[in-house]
Design a protein around this motif. Structure first.
Motif, short mmCIF file in Angstrom:
data_model
loop_
_atom_site.label_atom_id
_atom_site.label_comp_id
_atom_site.label_asym_id
_atom_site.label_seq_id
_atom_site.Cartn_x
_atom_site.Cartn_y
_atom_site.Cartn_z
N UNK A 102 50.93 76.72 94.31
CA UNK A 102 51.54 77.97 93.83
C UNK A 102 52.49 77.71 92.67
N UNK A 103 52.27 78.43 91.59
CA UNK A 103 53.13 78.33 90.41
C UNK A 103 53.01 79.64 89.65
N UNK A 104 53.89 80.62 89.94
CA UNK A 104 53.79 81.93 89.28
C UNK A 104 53.77 81.83 87.76
N UNK A 105 54.51 80.88 87.19
CA UNK A 105 54.54 80.76 85.74
C UNK A 105 53.21 80.39 85.15
N UNK A 106 52.41 79.63 85.90
CA UNK A 106 51.12 79.20 85.39
C UNK A 106 50.12 80.34 85.36
N UNK A 107 50.39 81.41 86.09
CA UNK A 107 49.49 82.56 86.08
C UNK A 107 49.74 83.48 84.90
N UNK A 108 50.87 83.33 84.22
CA UNK A 108 51.22 84.26 83.15
C UNK A 108 50.17 84.31 82.05
N UNK A 109 49.65 83.17 81.54
CA UNK A 109 48.64 83.26 80.47
C UNK A 109 47.37 83.97 80.93
N UNK A 110 46.94 83.71 82.17
CA UNK A 110 45.74 84.37 82.68
C UNK A 110 45.98 85.87 82.83
N UNK A 145 42.50 76.38 91.13
CA UNK A 145 43.06 75.36 92.00
C UNK A 145 43.19 74.05 91.23
N UNK A 146 44.42 73.52 91.19
CA UNK A 146 44.68 72.28 90.47
C UNK A 146 44.38 71.10 91.39
#
Length: 225
Positions: A102-110, A145-146
């Motif tokens: 989980x990383x909310x910041x990583x979803x921002x570009x998507x 998923x990383x």
């Protein structure tokens, strides 16, 4: 490079308002008195038009409305160089997005890309049970998923039977796997991808299975990412 001279007498084609170049197309200057169009498929065309006509075309392609359209734009339309990004289907706009770890910041570009395309991005809790994710009020589910794909993905394959598009992206070392989107019965699902990869691995299928199991159990010794 192909040369072409747009003919203002060409048969008029319906123009999008405001007119815009197709995504992936570029019109630019290349040296004194030369204008080049790079088509969406990569082909290059030298445009033989006088500077005033080029200026009018540029103004129309970058202006806010369709007023004062130059006749040369008809030739661009006839050649298939005008268009716009396809609109997102109005009835399928709710797209659930999940990222693990989980990383909310990583979803921002998507989320930004989905919003630009006309969708409504809805971040979902990756800790949710697969059945809860399947019951979420979404038209599509995109999970990034990383690491090797979670085992729970096979339990979400039933989404396609309910008309929910199911997209999966995972990473194994330096390889990113973008699986086909399943959106209807009969589409390729995660279980199919796993089975095909194991079959393609031949005698190495036991090692691949152990790699997936080790990732799920957190028992991999990893190099720097």
């Amino acid at each position: 490079m192909t040369s072409t001279t747009p003919d203002s007498r060409a048969t008029a084609h319906p123009l999008p308002l405001p007119p815009r170049l197709r995504p992936g197309t570029a019109l630019y200057r290349a040296g004194t008195g030369r204008t080049v169009l790079r088509a969406a498929d990569g082909e290059l065309f030298e445009i033989a038009l006088p500077d005033p006509a080029i200026a009018a075309v540029h103004a129309a392609l970058t202006g806010p409305d369709g007023a004062g359209l130059p006749p040369e734009l008809d030739a661009f339309a006839a050649a298939g160089h005008l268009g716009a990004r396809p609109g997102w289907p109005a009835g399928r706009r709710r797209v659930g997005v999940v990222r693990t770890p989980a990383d909310p910041g990583a979803l921002a570009p998507l989320a930004a890309a989905l919003t630009l395309a006309g969708a409504i991005a809805l971040p979902l809790d990756p800790g949710d049970d697969p059945e809860r994710l399947a019951a979420a009020d979404v038209d599509a589910l995109c999970w990034l998923h990383d690491g090797p794909a979670p085992r729970s993905w096979t339990r979400l394959d039933a989404l396609a039977d309910r008309g929910v598009a199911w997209q999966r992206i995972s990473r194994e070392g330096r390889h990113v796997l973008i699986e086909p989107v399943a959106a209807r019965p009969g589409d390729v699902r995660h279980a199919d991808v796993r089975a095909r990869r194991l079959a393609a691995a031949g005698s190495g299928h036991r090692h691949l299975t152990a790699y997936w199991d080790g990732a799920a159990a957190g028992e991999l010794t990893l190099g720097d990412e």
